[in-house]
Scaffold this motif. Structure first.
Motif, PDB file in Angstrom:
ATOM      1  N   ASN A 109       0.853  -1.064   0.064  1.00  0.00           N
ATOM      2  CA  ASN A 109      -0.019  -0.020   0.024  1.00  0.00           C
ATOM      3  C   ASN A 109       0.861   1.303  -0.038  1.00  0.00           C
ATOM      4  O   ASN A 109       0.376   2.346  -0.755  1.00  0.00           O
ATOM      5  N   THR A 110       1.783   1.275   0.700  1.00  0.00           N
ATOM      6  CA  THR A 110       2.925   2.374   0.556  1.00  0.00           C
ATOM      7  C   THR A 110       3.422   2.650  -0.812  1.00  0.00           C
ATOM      8  O   THR A 110       3.591   3.892  -1.270  1.00  0.00           O
ATOM      9  N   VAL A 111       3.791   1.609  -1.535  1.00  0.00           N
ATOM     10  CA  VAL A 111       4.178   1.778  -2.838  1.00  0.00           C
ATOM     11  C   VAL A 111       2.991   2.390  -3.820  1.00  0.00           C
ATOM     12  O   VAL A 111       3.343   3.170  -4.604  1.00  0.00           O
ATOM     13  N   ILE A 112       1.918   1.674  -3.788  1.00  0.00           N
ATOM     14  CA  ILE A 112       0.973   2.078  -4.265  1.00  0.00           C
ATOM     15  C   ILE A 112       0.554   3.398  -4.099  1.00  0.00           C
ATOM     16  O   ILE A 112       0.441   4.507  -5.014  1.00  0.00           O
ATOM     17  N   LEU A 113       0.489   4.014  -3.000  1.00  0.00           N
ATOM     18  CA  LEU A 113       0.386   5.576  -2.690  1.00  0.00           C
ATOM     19  C   LEU A 113       1.625   6.519  -3.231  1.00  0.00           C
ATOM     20  O   LEU A 113       1.177   7.729  -3.841  1.00  0.00           O
ATOM     21  N   LEU A 114       2.692   5.711  -3.126  1.00  0.00           N
ATOM     22  CA  LEU A 114       3.854   6.835  -3.682  1.00  0.00           C
ATOM     23  C   LEU A 114       3.618   6.596  -5.207  1.00  0.00           C
ATOM     24  O   LEU A 114       3.827   8.005  -5.672  1.00  0.00           O
ATOM     25  N   THR A 115       3.289   5.904  -5.725  1.00  0.00           N
ATOM     26  CA  THR A 115       2.903   5.960  -7.158  1.00  0.00           C
ATOM     27  C   THR A 115       1.910   6.876  -7.691  1.00  0.00           C
ATOM     28  O   THR A 115       1.878   7.507  -8.416  1.00  0.00           O
ATOM     29  N   SER A 116       0.868   6.700  -6.857  1.00  0.00           N
ATOM     30  CA  SER A 116      -0.291   7.408  -7.173  1.00  0.00           C
ATOM     31  C   SER A 116       0.006   9.008  -6.872  1.00  0.00           C
ATOM     32  O   SER A 116      -0.545   9.954  -7.753  1.00  0.00           O
ATOM     33  N   SER A 117       0.938   9.374  -5.959  1.00  0.00           N
ATOM     34  CA  SER A 117       1.186  10.799  -5.644  1.00  0.00           C
ATOM     35  C   SER A 117       1.967  11.375  -7.019  1.00  0.00           C
ATOM     36  O   SER A 117       1.950  12.242  -7.349  1.00  0.00           O
ATOM     37  N   LEU A 118       2.821  10.457  -7.357  1.00  0.00           N
ATOM     38  CA  LEU A 118       3.739  10.775  -8.646  1.00  0.00           C
ATOM     39  C   LEU A 118       2.782  11.023  -9.805  1.00  0.00           C
ATOM     40  O   LEU A 118       3.002  11.888 -10.524  1.00  0.00           O
ATOM     41  N   LEU A 119       1.665  10.138  -9.987  1.00  0.00           N
ATOM     42  CA  LEU A 119       0.723  10.290 -11.168  1.00  0.00           C
ATOM     43  C   LEU A 119       0.029  11.665 -11.014  1.00  0.00           C
ATOM     44  O   LEU A 119      -0.097  12.214 -11.961  1.00  0.00           O
ATOM     45  N   ALA A 120      -0.331  12.065  -9.657  1.00  0.00           N
ATOM     46  CA  ALA A 120      -1.086  13.162  -9.647  1.00  0.00           C
ATOM     47  C   ALA A 120      -0.144  14.329 -10.048  1.00  0.00           C
ATOM     48  O   ALA A 120      -0.762  15.440 -10.556  1.00  0.00           O
ATOM     49  N   VAL A 124      -3.016  12.920   1.560  1.00  0.00           N
ATOM     50  CA  VAL A 124      -3.361  11.448   1.684  1.00  0.00           C
ATOM     51  C   VAL A 124      -2.361  10.710   1.877  1.00  0.00           C
ATOM     52  O   VAL A 124      -1.763   9.801   2.946  1.00  0.00           O
ATOM     53  N   ASP A 125      -1.145  10.782   0.923  1.00  0.00           N
ATOM     54  CA  ASP A 125      -0.145  10.098   1.013  1.00  0.00           C
ATOM     55  C   ASP A 125       0.865  10.411   1.764  1.00  0.00           C
ATOM     56  O   ASP A 125       1.416   9.696   2.640  1.00  0.00           O
ATOM     57  N   LEU A 126       0.959  11.805   2.350  1.00  0.00           N
ATOM     58  CA  LEU A 126       1.828  12.127   3.445  1.00  0.00           C
ATOM     59  C   LEU A 126       1.416  11.249   4.616  1.00  0.00           C
ATOM     60  O   LEU A 126       2.172  10.823   5.581  1.00  0.00           O
ATOM     61  N   VAL A 127       0.074  11.453   4.906  1.00  0.00           N
ATOM     62  CA  VAL A 127      -0.469  10.699   6.359  1.00  0.00           C
ATOM     63  C   VAL A 127      -0.028   9.362   6.409  1.00  0.00           C
ATOM     64  O   VAL A 127       0.208   8.893   7.547  1.00  0.00           O
ATOM     65  N   TRP A 128      -0.172   8.739   5.124  1.00  0.00           N
ATOM     66  CA  TRP A 128       0.161   7.295   5.347  1.00  0.00           C
ATOM     67  C   TRP A 128       1.692   7.038   5.542  1.00  0.00           C
ATOM     68  O   TRP A 128       2.051   6.141   6.036  1.00  0.00           O
ATOM     69  N   ILE A 129       2.489   8.100   5.171  1.00  0.00           N
ATOM     70  CA  ILE A 129       3.837   7.827   5.223  1.00  0.00           C
ATOM     71  C   ILE A 129       4.141   7.973   6.859  1.00  0.00           C
ATOM     72  O   ILE A 129       5.337   7.589   7.462  1.00  0.00           O
ATOM     73  N   PHE A 159       2.501   4.328   8.317  1.00  0.00           N
ATOM     74  CA  PHE A 159       3.185   3.066   7.875  1.00  0.00           C
ATOM     75  C   PHE A 159       4.356   2.859   8.828  1.00  0.00           C
ATOM     76  O   PHE A 159       4.329   1.411   9.508  1.00  0.00           O
ATOM     77  N   PRO A 160       5.382   3.531   9.188  1.00  0.00           N
ATOM     78  CA  PRO A 160       6.269   3.386  10.069  1.00  0.00           C
ATOM     79  C   PRO A 160       5.754   3.252  11.403  1.00  0.00           C
ATOM     80  O   PRO A 160       6.098   2.132  12.129  1.00  0.00           O
ATOM     81  N   LEU A 161       5.031   3.916  11.901  1.00  0.00           N
ATOM     82  CA  LEU A 161       4.320   4.131  13.352  1.00  0.00           C
ATOM     83  C   LEU A 161       3.789   2.571  13.730  1.00  0.00           C
ATOM     84  O   LEU A 161       4.047   1.945  14.658  1.00  0.00           O
ATOM     85  N   TYR A 162       3.097   2.261  12.739  1.00  0.00           N
ATOM     86  CA  TYR A 162       2.287   0.799  13.023  1.00  0.00           C
ATOM     87  C   TYR A 162       2.986  -0.546  12.601  1.00  0.00           C
ATOM     88  O   TYR A 162       2.732  -1.348  12.996  1.00  0.00           O
ATOM     89  N   TYR A 163       3.736  -0.300  11.321  1.00  0.00           N
ATOM     90  CA  TYR A 163       4.384  -1.623  10.760  1.00  0.00           C
ATOM     91  C   TYR A 163       5.775  -1.707  10.944  1.00  0.00           C
ATOM     92  O   TYR A 163       6.057  -2.831  10.927  1.00  0.00           O
ATOM     93  N   LEU A 164       6.360  -0.674  11.276  1.00  0.00           N
ATOM     94  CA  LEU A 164       8.017  -0.931  11.332  1.00  0.00           C
ATOM     95  C   LEU A 164       8.640  -0.573  12.469  1.00  0.00           C
ATOM     96  O   LEU A 164       9.531  -1.295  12.921  1.00  0.00           O
ATOM     97  N   HIS A 222      -8.117   7.316   7.784  1.00  0.00           N
ATOM     98  CA  HIS A 222      -7.241   7.513   6.340  1.00  0.00           C
ATOM     99  C   HIS A 222      -7.890   6.989   5.314  1.00  0.00           C
ATOM    100  O   HIS A 222      -7.867   7.630   4.035  1.00  0.00           O
ATOM    101  N   GLY A 223      -8.498   5.718   5.294  1.00  0.00           N
ATOM    102  CA  GLY A 223      -9.063   5.109   4.367  1.00  0.00           C
ATOM    103  C   GLY A 223     -10.318   5.939   3.741  1.00  0.00           C
ATOM    104  O   GLY A 223     -10.547   5.977   2.700  1.00  0.00           O
TER     105      GLY A 223
END
Length: 200
Positions: free
Chosen positions: A60-71, A185-190, A193-198, A144-145
């Protein structure tokens, strides 16, 4: 007339930045709450964090980073008066939003099926820190969703305007503000992701 148009454009951008600031305050409050409870229940948070799916979180992190680039590419394309390219880039962003929500739905479903959800008997029987962790997890990722869903709908409206020629090199405030919202939206996920998953 052009002066009024310029003033409206600047006002619209300022309004969006103020709105984004209030959104950051909202999520900032949740992150502060996370920090307070992490300090109180460090061991329980670590155990609970390892029950999340790192692979899905990373995807999901890769997907959101890609989506931000496309935007961002969509904005650049409109500035160059390349409406078709902008429309396709927005389509890619919207597709990424759908993929993100689909993965999050699958992740939530798996957790719920294993009895991991706020107020579940399994969590109630365990240490209180784990219940707090998953309560915050569902609240933060659910909020966030919802923002991802709203962003996807907003960008769909913008894409229709791009296709109809109402968003173009001379007037692209709708696209610029839509992209700004999506970057938030992308920034919030950034942060999520580390707070909950890493970190745990």
């Amino acid at each position: 007339m052009s002066h009024a148009t310029h003033r409206d454009y600047a006002g619209a951008k300022l309004g969006m930045w103020l709105f984004l600031f209030t959104e950051m305050l909202l999520f900032g409050g949740l992150f502060i709450l996370y920090a307070v409870y992490l300090y109180r229940y460090p061991a329980e948070f670590a155990v609970a964090g390892h029950r999340l799916d790192l692979v899905l979180g990373t995807a999901n992190t890769v997907i959101l980073l890609t989506s931000s680039l496309l935007a961002a590419l969509a904005v650049t394309a409109v500035q160059r008066d390349e409406g078709r390219v902008a429309f396709r880039a927005l389509g890619g962003t919207i597709l990424c939003a759908g993929l993100f929500l689909g993965i999050k739905y699958a992740e939530w479903s798996a957790k719920i099926s294993h009895g991991i959800y706020p107020g579940s008997p399994d969590l109630a029987a365990g240490p209180p820190g784990e219940s707090v962790f998953f309560g915050l997890y569902y609240l933060t990722t659910g909020l966030h969703g919802l923002h991802v869903l709203i962003g996807g709908v907003l960008l769909t409206v913008v894409a229709r305007r791009v296709k109809g020629g109402r968003v173009h090199a001379g007037d692209y405030i709708w696209l610029e503000n839509g992209a700004l919202y999506w970057h938030l939206v992308d920034l919030v996920w950034i942060f999520i992701f580390p707070l909950y998953y890493l970190m745990l």
